[in-house]
Design a protein around this motif. Structure first.
Motif, PDB file in Angstrom:
ATOM      1  N   LEU A   4      -3.515 -10.571  -4.165  1.00  0.00           N
ATOM      2  CA  LEU A   4      -3.343 -10.088  -2.797  1.00  0.00           C
ATOM      3  C   LEU A   4      -1.983  -9.404  -2.744  1.00  0.00           C
ATOM      4  O   LEU A   4      -0.954 -10.037  -2.969  1.00  0.00           O
ATOM      5  CB  LEU A   4      -3.397 -11.250  -1.803  1.00  0.00           C
ATOM      6  N   GLU A   5      -1.999  -8.113  -2.443  1.00  0.00           N
ATOM      7  CA  GLU A   5      -0.766  -7.326  -2.502  1.00  0.00           C
ATOM      8  C   GLU A   5      -0.474  -6.680  -1.151  1.00  0.00           C
ATOM      9  O   GLU A   5      -1.309  -5.973  -0.590  1.00  0.00           O
ATOM     10  CB  GLU A   5      -0.878  -6.257  -3.585  1.00  0.00           C
ATOM     11  N   ILE A   6       0.722  -6.939  -0.660  1.00  0.00           N
ATOM     12  CA  ILE A   6       1.191  -6.373   0.604  1.00  0.00           C
ATOM     13  C   ILE A   6       2.370  -5.453   0.281  1.00  0.00           C
ATOM     14  O   ILE A   6       3.335  -5.875  -0.368  1.00  0.00           O
ATOM     15  CB  ILE A   6       1.637  -7.491   1.560  1.00  0.00           C
ATOM     16  N   LYS A   7       2.286  -4.207   0.732  1.00  0.00           N
ATOM     17  CA  LYS A   7       3.322  -3.229   0.411  1.00  0.00           C
ATOM     18  C   LYS A   7       3.852  -2.564   1.673  1.00  0.00           C
ATOM     19  O   LYS A   7       3.089  -2.009   2.464  1.00  0.00           O
ATOM     20  CB  LYS A   7       2.773  -2.147  -0.532  1.00  0.00           C
ATOM     21  N   ASP A   8       5.163  -2.656   1.871  1.00  0.00           N
ATOM     22  CA  ASP A   8       5.869  -1.931   2.935  1.00  0.00           C
ATOM     23  C   ASP A   8       5.131  -2.011   4.267  1.00  0.00           C
ATOM     24  O   ASP A   8       4.911  -0.997   4.940  1.00  0.00           O
ATOM     25  CB  ASP A   8       6.072  -0.467   2.517  1.00  0.00           C
ATOM     26  N   LEU A   9       4.752  -3.212   4.658  1.00  0.00           N
ATOM     27  CA  LEU A   9       3.904  -3.405   5.838  1.00  0.00           C
ATOM     28  C   LEU A   9       4.737  -3.374   7.122  1.00  0.00           C
ATOM     29  O   LEU A   9       5.655  -4.165   7.313  1.00  0.00           O
ATOM     30  CB  LEU A   9       3.155  -4.742   5.726  1.00  0.00           C
ATOM     31  N   HIS A  10       4.358  -2.447   8.004  1.00  0.00           N
ATOM     32  CA  HIS A  10       4.963  -2.340   9.336  1.00  0.00           C
ATOM     33  C   HIS A  10       3.868  -2.616  10.357  1.00  0.00           C
ATOM     34  O   HIS A  10       2.801  -1.997  10.307  1.00  0.00           O
ATOM     35  CB  HIS A  10       5.546  -0.943   9.569  1.00  0.00           C
ATOM     36  N   VAL A  11       4.143  -3.522  11.294  1.00  0.00           N
ATOM     37  CA  VAL A  11       3.136  -3.914  12.283  1.00  0.00           C
ATOM     38  C   VAL A  11       3.766  -3.953  13.669  1.00  0.00           C
ATOM     39  O   VAL A  11       4.872  -4.476  13.850  1.00  0.00           O
ATOM     40  CB  VAL A  11       2.539  -5.300  11.944  1.00  0.00           C
ATOM     41  N   GLY A  25       8.510  -3.714   7.278  1.00  0.00           N
ATOM     42  CA  GLY A  25       8.550  -3.351   5.863  1.00  0.00           C
ATOM     43  C   GLY A  25       8.444  -4.548   4.940  1.00  0.00           C
ATOM     44  O   GLY A  25       9.327  -4.779   4.102  1.00  0.00           O
ATOM     45  N   VAL A  26       7.362  -5.314   5.061  1.00  0.00           N
ATOM     46  CA  VAL A  26       7.162  -6.517   4.252  1.00  0.00           C
ATOM     47  C   VAL A  26       6.424  -6.170   2.963  1.00  0.00           C
ATOM     48  O   VAL A  26       5.377  -5.519   2.995  1.00  0.00           O
ATOM     49  CB  VAL A  26       6.367  -7.583   5.029  1.00  0.00           C
ATOM     50  N   THR A  27       6.968  -6.599   1.849  1.00  0.00           N
ATOM     51  CA  THR A  27       6.330  -6.420   0.547  1.00  0.00           C
ATOM     52  C   THR A  27       6.222  -7.789  -0.120  1.00  0.00           C
ATOM     53  O   THR A  27       7.212  -8.516  -0.216  1.00  0.00           O
ATOM     54  CB  THR A  27       7.134  -5.461  -0.338  1.00  0.00           C
ATOM     55  N   LEU A  28       5.009  -8.123  -0.560  1.00  0.00           N
ATOM     56  CA  LEU A  28       4.760  -9.462  -1.082  1.00  0.00           C
ATOM     57  C   LEU A  28       3.502  -9.448  -1.938  1.00  0.00           C
ATOM     58  O   LEU A  28       2.523  -8.796  -1.575  1.00  0.00           O
ATOM     59  CB  LEU A  28       4.566 -10.432   0.096  1.00  0.00           C
ATOM     60  N   THR A  29       3.519 -10.136  -3.069  1.00  0.00           N
ATOM     61  CA  THR A  29       2.350 -10.228  -3.941  1.00  0.00           C
ATOM     62  C   THR A  29       2.042 -11.694  -4.231  1.00  0.00           C
ATOM     63  O   THR A  29       2.927 -12.452  -4.633  1.00  0.00           O
ATOM     64  CB  THR A  29       2.581  -9.478  -5.268  1.00  0.00           C
TER      65      THR A  29
END
Length: 258
Positions: A4-11, A25-29
């Motif tokens: 599960l890969e989250i890249k540069d997430l803006h919400v 800007g959340v990045t997490l694997t």
């Protein structure tokens, strides 16, 4: 192994004051077999991340991506995400009047797997899981979460986790409102699911007490919609001693400069 890969997430969300950006800007694997703890103070964006992964319609992704084994999660409906292997244990589980636990669990399992489980095997699995989580057998015939205590609702969330066997479990403050005994029971359920090695866990919490029972390999500190520090279990120990003050002072300084 799944990823599960989250890249540069803006919400963002819509508020009475206008659009407000929550994640910045959340990045997490996360990989199956891993346990990641997401820690941080109130309002830091932890639950927003959980809801966004699950597909809550209130939250709008303005930038970035979430992928599961390369597939675009953001393009999936909520039910498609569940079938793909994503599971959310909610911070505030809702009551479903008129729907018994028995019907809910079997219907959900059928929807996730695409085929109905064999009744004899399924009944045995449900009974065993309920016994391990110390859920009274009578609850099987009660409506979902109706009249349940906070601790009972959280145990039912973990019951679903054990029965549905997702690839990734997002546990949104599952420890909130639990006494010591319930915390141990719930943690044991998560550990049983994790022990099979086919599930990755994203554990969201304010406090380190649940980490005495569910041991993360990775700890991420959330402040003001960002991951401000990452490390191993030793980072959680440091947070136990120091709290979040040093991060909040830094965030305040950044905001003042901005």
């Amino acid at each position: 192994m799944s990823t599960l890969e989250i890249k540069d997430l803006h919400v963002s969300i819509e508020t009475e004051q206008g659009v407000k950006e929550i994640l910045k800007g959340v990045t997490l694997t996360v990989k199956t077999g891993e346990t990641h703890a997401i820690m941080g103070p109130n309002g830091s964006g932890k639950s927003t991340l959980a809801s966004t992964i699950a597909g809550h319609p209130r939250y709008t992704v303005t930038q970035g991506s979430i992928t599961l084994d390369g597939e675009d999660v953001l393009a999936m409906s909520v039910d498609q995400r569940a079938r793909a292997g994503l599971f959310l244990a909610m911070q505030y589980p809702v009551e479903i009047p008129g729907v018994t636990m028995t019907n809910f669990l079997r219907t959900a399992k059928t929807a996730i797997d695409g085929t109905a489980p064999a009744i004899r095997t399924w009944t045995k699995d449900v009974k065993a899981a309920m016994e391990q989580l110390r859920i009274d057998a009578d609850f099987a015939q009660r409506n979902v979460n109706e009249g349940f205590s906070g601790g009972e609702k959280k145990r039912v969330e973990i019951l679903q986790l054990e029965l549905f066997k997702p690839k990734f479990a997002v546990l949104d403050e599952t420890d909130s409102g639990l006494d010591v005994d319930a915390l141990k029971v719930v943690s044991e359920g998560v550990n049983r699911a994790q022990a099979e090695g086919n599930m990755g866990t994203l554990l969201i919490t304010h406090y380190t007490r649940i980490l005495r029972y569910i041991k993360p390999e990775f700890v991420h500190v959330f402040v003001d919609g960002r991951v401000v520090e990452q490390g191993g279990p030793e980072l959680a120990d440091r947070l136990e001693d120091e709290g979040y003050d040093r991060y909040l002072v830094g965030a305040g300084s950044v905001s003042a400069k901005a």
